[in-house]
Scaffold this active site. Structure first.
Site, PDB file in Angstrom:
ATOM      1  N   GLU A  33      -3.429   7.926  -5.520  1.00 24.99           N
ATOM      2  CA  GLU A  33      -3.598   7.210  -6.792  1.00 24.99           C
ATOM      3  C   GLU A  33      -4.784   7.766  -7.549  1.00 24.99           C
ATOM      4  O   GLU A  33      -5.811   8.055  -6.921  1.00 24.99           O
ATOM      5  CB  GLU A  33      -3.798   5.709  -6.526  1.00 24.99           C
ATOM      6  CG  GLU A  33      -2.550   5.072  -5.941  1.00 24.99           C
ATOM      7  CD  GLU A  33      -2.656   3.558  -5.762  1.00 24.99           C
ATOM      8  OE1 GLU A  33      -3.587   2.941  -6.307  1.00 24.99           O
ATOM      9  OE2 GLU A  33      -1.794   3.000  -5.075  1.00 24.99           O
TER      10      GLU A  33
ATOM     11  N   HIS B 159      -0.245   0.427 -10.013  1.00 30.15           N
ATOM     12  CA  HIS B 159      -1.046  -0.494  -9.189  1.00 30.15           C
ATOM     13  C   HIS B 159      -1.471  -1.721 -10.015  1.00 30.15           C
ATOM     14  O   HIS B 159      -2.661  -1.982 -10.201  1.00 30.15           O
ATOM     15  CB  HIS B 159      -2.277   0.233  -8.612  1.00 30.15           C
ATOM     16  CG  HIS B 159      -2.801  -0.418  -7.362  1.00 30.15           C
ATOM     17  ND1 HIS B 159      -3.260   0.305  -6.292  1.00 30.15           N
ATOM     18  CD2 HIS B 159      -2.936  -1.724  -6.999  1.00 30.15           C
ATOM     19  CE1 HIS B 159      -3.661  -0.526  -5.336  1.00 30.15           C
ATOM     20  NE2 HIS B 159      -3.466  -1.755  -5.741  1.00 30.15           N
TER      21      HIS B 159
ATOM     22  N   ARG C  84       0.837  -1.204   0.000  1.00 34.37           N
ATOM     23  CA  ARG C  84       0.000   0.000   0.000  1.00 34.37           C
ATOM     24  C   ARG C  84       0.867   1.247   0.000  1.00 34.37           C
ATOM     25  O   ARG C  84       1.937   1.277   0.649  1.00 34.37           O
ATOM     26  CB  ARG C  84      -0.901   0.039   1.252  1.00 34.37           C
ATOM     27  CG  ARG C  84      -2.193  -0.783   1.088  1.00 34.37           C
ATOM     28  CD  ARG C  84      -3.102  -0.174   0.031  1.00 34.37           C
ATOM     29  NE  ARG C  84      -4.286  -0.950  -0.278  1.00 34.37           N
ATOM     30  CZ  ARG C  84      -4.419  -1.827  -1.270  1.00 34.37           C
ATOM     31  NH1 ARG C  84      -3.387  -2.119  -2.051  1.00 34.37           N
ATOM     32  NH2 ARG C  84      -5.576  -2.417  -1.504  1.00 34.37           N
TER      33      ARG C  84
HETATM   34  P1  NAD Z   1      -2.407 -10.593   4.674  1.00 36.30           P
HETATM   35  O1  NAD Z   1      -3.385 -10.063   5.639  1.00 36.30           O
HETATM   36  O2  NAD Z   1      -2.471 -12.028   4.296  1.00 36.30           O
HETATM   37  O3  NAD Z   1      -0.931 -10.299   5.208  1.00 36.30           O
HETATM   38  C1  NAD Z   1      -0.542  -9.132   5.845  1.00 36.30           C
HETATM   39  C2  NAD Z   1       0.512  -9.512   6.870  1.00 36.30           C
HETATM   40  O4  NAD Z   1       1.042  -8.308   7.404  1.00 36.30           O
HETATM   41  C3  NAD Z   1      -0.060 -10.313   8.021  1.00 36.30           C
HETATM   42  O5  NAD Z   1       0.636 -11.526   8.182  1.00 36.30           O
HETATM   43  C4  NAD Z   1       0.139  -9.402   9.214  1.00 36.30           C
HETATM   44  O6  NAD Z   1       0.435 -10.113  10.396  1.00 36.30           O
HETATM   45  C5  NAD Z   1       1.323  -8.559   8.774  1.00 36.30           C
HETATM   46  N1  NAD Z   1       1.463  -7.305   9.498  1.00 36.30           N
HETATM   47  C6  NAD Z   1       0.489  -6.516  10.005  1.00 36.30           C
HETATM   48  N2  NAD Z   1       1.046  -5.435  10.621  1.00 36.30           N
HETATM   49  C7  NAD Z   1       2.384  -5.571  10.484  1.00 36.30           C
HETATM   50  C8  NAD Z   1       3.485  -4.783  10.902  1.00 36.30           C
HETATM   51  N3  NAD Z   1       3.317  -3.648  11.602  1.00 36.30           N
HETATM   52  N4  NAD Z   1       4.726  -5.198  10.579  1.00 36.30           N
HETATM   53  C9  NAD Z   1       4.912  -6.351   9.885  1.00 36.30           C
HETATM   54  N5  NAD Z   1       3.902  -7.154   9.487  1.00 36.30           N
HETATM   55  C10 NAD Z   1       2.656  -6.756   9.768  1.00 36.30           C
HETATM   56  O7  NAD Z   1      -2.529  -9.663   3.382  1.00 36.30           O
HETATM   57  P2  NAD Z   1      -2.053  -9.982   1.904  1.00 36.30           P
HETATM   58  O8  NAD Z   1      -3.166 -10.538   1.132  1.00 36.30           O
HETATM   59  O9  NAD Z   1      -0.756 -10.715   1.967  1.00 36.30           O
HETATM   60  O10 NAD Z   1      -1.822  -8.480   1.365  1.00 36.30           O
HETATM   61  C11 NAD Z   1      -0.679  -7.750   1.764  1.00 36.30           C
HETATM   62  C12 NAD Z   1      -0.762  -6.323   1.255  1.00 36.30           C
HETATM   63  O11 NAD Z   1      -0.793  -6.307  -0.160  1.00 36.30           O
HETATM   64  C13 NAD Z   1      -1.987  -5.551   1.691  1.00 36.30           C
HETATM   65  O12 NAD Z   1      -1.622  -4.228   1.987  1.00 36.30           O
HETATM   66  C14 NAD Z   1      -2.877  -5.571   0.465  1.00 36.30           C
HETATM   67  O13 NAD Z   1      -3.791  -4.501   0.453  1.00 36.30           O
HETATM   68  C15 NAD Z   1      -1.835  -5.441  -0.611  1.00 36.30           C
HETATM   69  N6  NAD Z   1      -2.233  -5.886  -1.929  1.00 36.30           N
HETATM   70  C16 NAD Z   1      -1.779  -5.172  -2.992  1.00 36.30           C
HETATM   71  C17 NAD Z   1      -2.086  -5.571  -4.279  1.00 36.30           C
HETATM   72  C18 NAD Z   1      -1.605  -4.799  -5.461  1.00 36.30           C
HETATM   73  O14 NAD Z   1      -2.274  -4.800  -6.483  1.00 36.30           O
HETATM   74  N7  NAD Z   1      -0.471  -4.169  -5.411  1.00 36.30           N
HETATM   75  C19 NAD Z   1      -2.856  -6.727  -4.468  1.00 36.30           C
HETATM   76  C20 NAD Z   1      -3.285  -7.446  -3.373  1.00 36.30           C
HETATM   77  C21 NAD Z   1      -2.948  -7.018  -2.102  1.00 36.30           C
HETATM   78  C1  MLT Z   2      -6.128  -5.344  -3.586  1.00 37.61           C
HETATM   79  O1  MLT Z   2      -6.168  -4.795  -2.489  1.00 37.61           O
HETATM   80  O2  MLT Z   2      -6.710  -6.419  -3.823  1.00 37.61           O
HETATM   81  C2  MLT Z   2      -5.273  -4.746  -4.624  1.00 37.61           C
HETATM   82  O3  MLT Z   2      -4.889  -3.477  -4.322  1.00 37.61           O
HETATM   83  C3  MLT Z   2      -5.707  -4.968  -6.019  1.00 37.61           C
HETATM   84  C4  MLT Z   2      -6.825  -4.105  -6.520  1.00 37.61           C
HETATM   85  O4  MLT Z   2      -7.980  -4.464  -6.318  1.00 37.61           O
HETATM   86  O5  MLT Z   2      -6.571  -3.103  -7.142  1.00 37.61           O
END
Ligand code: NAD
Ligand code: MLT
Length: 549
Positions: free
Chosen positions: A263, A282, A234
């Site tokens: 964004e 993104h 994020r």
């Molecule tokens: P998830 O909930 O499975 O994993 C997140 C992890 O972060 C958890 O294990 C949690 O314990 C850990 N965490 C929380 N606070 C923390 C801290 N202060 N320090 C270290 N670790 C900490 O989530 P996910 O599905 O793996 O997604 C991870 C991130 O990726 C999220 O921010 C999500 O929004 C983002 N994401 C981005 C995209 C994209 O298009 N770029 C797509 C999907 C998800």
């Molecule tokens: C998400 O949180 O799943 C990702 O940011 C991907 C998106 O929906 O754009």
């Protein structure tokens, strides 16, 4: 053909695979809207599916009488005001797993791009160049990769790092060392301990108060020179001003960002045009596979919720399947009615005394049910009076918390006098009292303890409760009074310990008792207190499970 019962609004683009599922349900009508008119469009919607383009702010969510559920096709729910949704009784769900692999692959692609200067070399080639020396890179094998946030995506990146023969270390306050060790990851208990030990850093945490600005100039200062950083989680977790400075100074060899604090990224952002900063718009979840997976999952969970009352992947509510809901329904009803009873007794007995705490205890077989949800149903009943917004199983505990009311729950499988019993105690500034209920057969809800006395009263309709001295003639007097007011007594339950001592009686009445009747009963010399309670009719559906809110 009958009219569809539920309207689902779609305001961001959703893959056809998801739309096809929605359209296959005769109960569902799909309505296409736009992020710009979402507040207006929601007035006639039971549910909404969004991606990242629509913001469900407090202003959008407030005063939407029909809306029951908001589904984020994706992981991050930071475009939804969760507190507002919870307050409004709207269930928020996401599709956590659908884009894990695609996002992890994107993060890994960003890392290899940084290591081998692929974007810059490709741009130079497109410009007619051949700059072999300039784009000399770094091998991944043998390097140390720090993964911050070892959840779904972080773990998937870590596995890929190990497959590339990297030494993988990590930080995640919610992961056990044993589990990290199972995967071959060395876990650190503080992000500052690993920050100076790595060549690559990949961030996969949510954006929270703790993670905002997690990568900042103070930490960059302590990193190894030439470190490479990837953020596909994020925007805001990496401080954008600090990272531009570090990239320009050469302290870091490169940074790759897929997400930004604003964004779309403004055209004049200082992040743009810096040679060792790689930016993508993104794109983490932008693959056919991920978009199809999240759309299918979003369509499945919203239809399961609206059509079958199933709760999956809820962010602001305990998960429950249709079967579990069916099995727990009678107990949800019992919890709700005990809460309604307590709420009305509180008002009549303690008037202005502040409610401080409510504790609910489960004994016997009920301890194996979804007690968290039964507690929410109890609190919904308890908070049914004196609040402006309708309380339900989603928002009740939040409403209680906002008012400083502490809710506690305890469970024991040991059966007492009944196979199952649910007891609720409320504490106020002026004292406390408890009620207990059970279910006879699988649907007869009973009040079995009141004011410390065991009894057997029905938990439905009109109740006239009177505390009294157990003296001859009183019951006859009450019967005559009810007859005079033409109120039929359908059932009577008496609780007492000693003959002639303190006692309580619950009369179930066929019609609503008048204040006049209350005053006459209260005026009897052996009566010490009267309460009138109104509960739903026997068998009435729980208000939030019959399609209304
Ligand atoms: P998830 O909930 O499975 O994993 C997140 C992890 O972060 C958890 O294990 C949690 O314990 C850990 N965490 C929380 N606070 C923390 C801290 N202060 N320090 C270290 N670790 C900490 O989530 P996910 O599905 O793996 O997604 C991870 C991130 O990726 C999220 O921010 C999500 O929004 C983002 N994401 C981005 C995209 C994209 O298009 N770029 C797509 C999907 C998800
Ligand atoms: C998400 O949180 O799943 C990702 O940011 C991907 C998106 O929906 O754009």
């Amino acid at each position: 053909m009958s009219e569809p019962k539920f309207r689902v609004l779609i305001t961001d683009s959703l893959s056809d695979a998801g739309l096809d599922i929605l359209r296959s349900f005769p109960e569902i009508e799909v309505v296409e809207g736009s992020p710009n008119t979402v507040r207006e469009d929601l007035k006639n919607a039971d549910g909404i599916i969004i991606r990242s383009g629509t913001r469900l702010t407090a202003e959008v969510l407030e005063g939407q009488p029909r809306l029951k559920v908001a589904v984020r096709a994706g992981v991050g729910v930071d475009n939804i005001d969760l507190d507002a949704a919870t307050r409004e009784g709207i269930v928020v769900m996401n599709t956590p797993a659908g884009n894990t692999t695609s996002t992890a692959e994107h993060a890994f692609a960003m890392m290899t791009s940084l290591a081998r200067n692929i974007p810059q070399a490709a741009a130079s080639m497109a410009d007619g160049g051949w700059e072999k020396k300039k784009f000399k890179g770094s091998q991944l094998a043998g390097k140390t990769l720090a993964v911050i946030g070892l959840g779904r995506i972080g773990m998937t990146v870590a596995k890929r790092g190990l497959a590339f023969e990297m030494n993988v270390i990590g930080y995640d306050p919610f992961l056990s060392e044993e589990r990290a060790a199972e995967y071959g990851i060395t876990l650190y208990r503080d992000v500052d301990e690993l920050i100076d030990k790595c060549d690559f850093i990949s961030i996969h945490t949510p954006l929270t108060e703790e993670t905002r600005g997690l990568i900042n100039s103070a930490r960059i200062e302590r990193m190894r020179p030439g470190v490479r950083i990837v953020n596909c989680a994020r925007g805001g977790i990496v401080d954008e001003n600090d990272i531009v400075e570090a990239a320009k100074s050469g302290k870091i060899a490169g940074v790759a960002l897929d997400v930004f604090s604003q964004e779309p990224l403004p055209a004049d952002s200082p992040l743009r045009g810096v040679p060792n900063i790689v930016l993508t718009p993104h794109l983490g979840a932008s693959t056919d596979e991920a978009q199809e997976a999240v759309a299918i999952e979003a369509a499945e969970i919203i239809t399961a919720f609206l059509v079958n009352n199933e709760v999956r992947h809820a962010i602001n509510m305990a998960p429950i399947s249709g079967r579990e809901l069916e099995e727990s329904k009678a107990y949800l009803d019992l919890g709700y009615r005990l809460g309604l009873l307590q709420s009305q007794l509180l008002q009549q007995r303690f008037k202005s005394a502040g409610l401080k705490e409510a504790s609910i205890a489960y004994r016997g077989d009920v301890a194996d049910k979804k007690t968290k949800l039964i507690t929410s149903a109890f609190v919904a009943g308890l908070m049914s009076s004196g609040v402006s917004e309708p309380a339900n199983i989603i928002n009740a505990e939040a409403i209680a918390r906002e008012r400083g009311i502490h809710i506690t729950e305890s469970s024991s499988r040991d059966a007492g006098d009944f196979a199952s019993v649910v007891s609720a105690t409320v504490r106020t500034d002026n004292g406390e009292f408890s009620v207990s209920g059970t279910i006879f057969g699988d649907k007869f809800l009973r009040l079995v303890k009141l004011d410390g006395f065991l009894l057997d009263a029905w938990l439905d309709g009109q109740l006239l409760i009177f505390r009294h001295q157990d003296k001859p003639g009183l019951i006859g007097f009450i019967g005559t009074e009810c007859g005079t007011h033409e109120i039929n007594i359908s059932h009577m339950a008496l609780g007492r310990d000693d003959v002639g001592g303190e006692a309580v009686a619950v009369l179930n009445l066929d019609s609503k008792p008048t204040e006049e009747l209350r005053a006459e009963v209260a005026g009897h010399e052996y009566v010490t207190g009267v309460d009138l309670v109104e509960l739903p009719a026997r068998g009435a559906a729980l208000p939030w499970l019959d399609g209304s809110r």
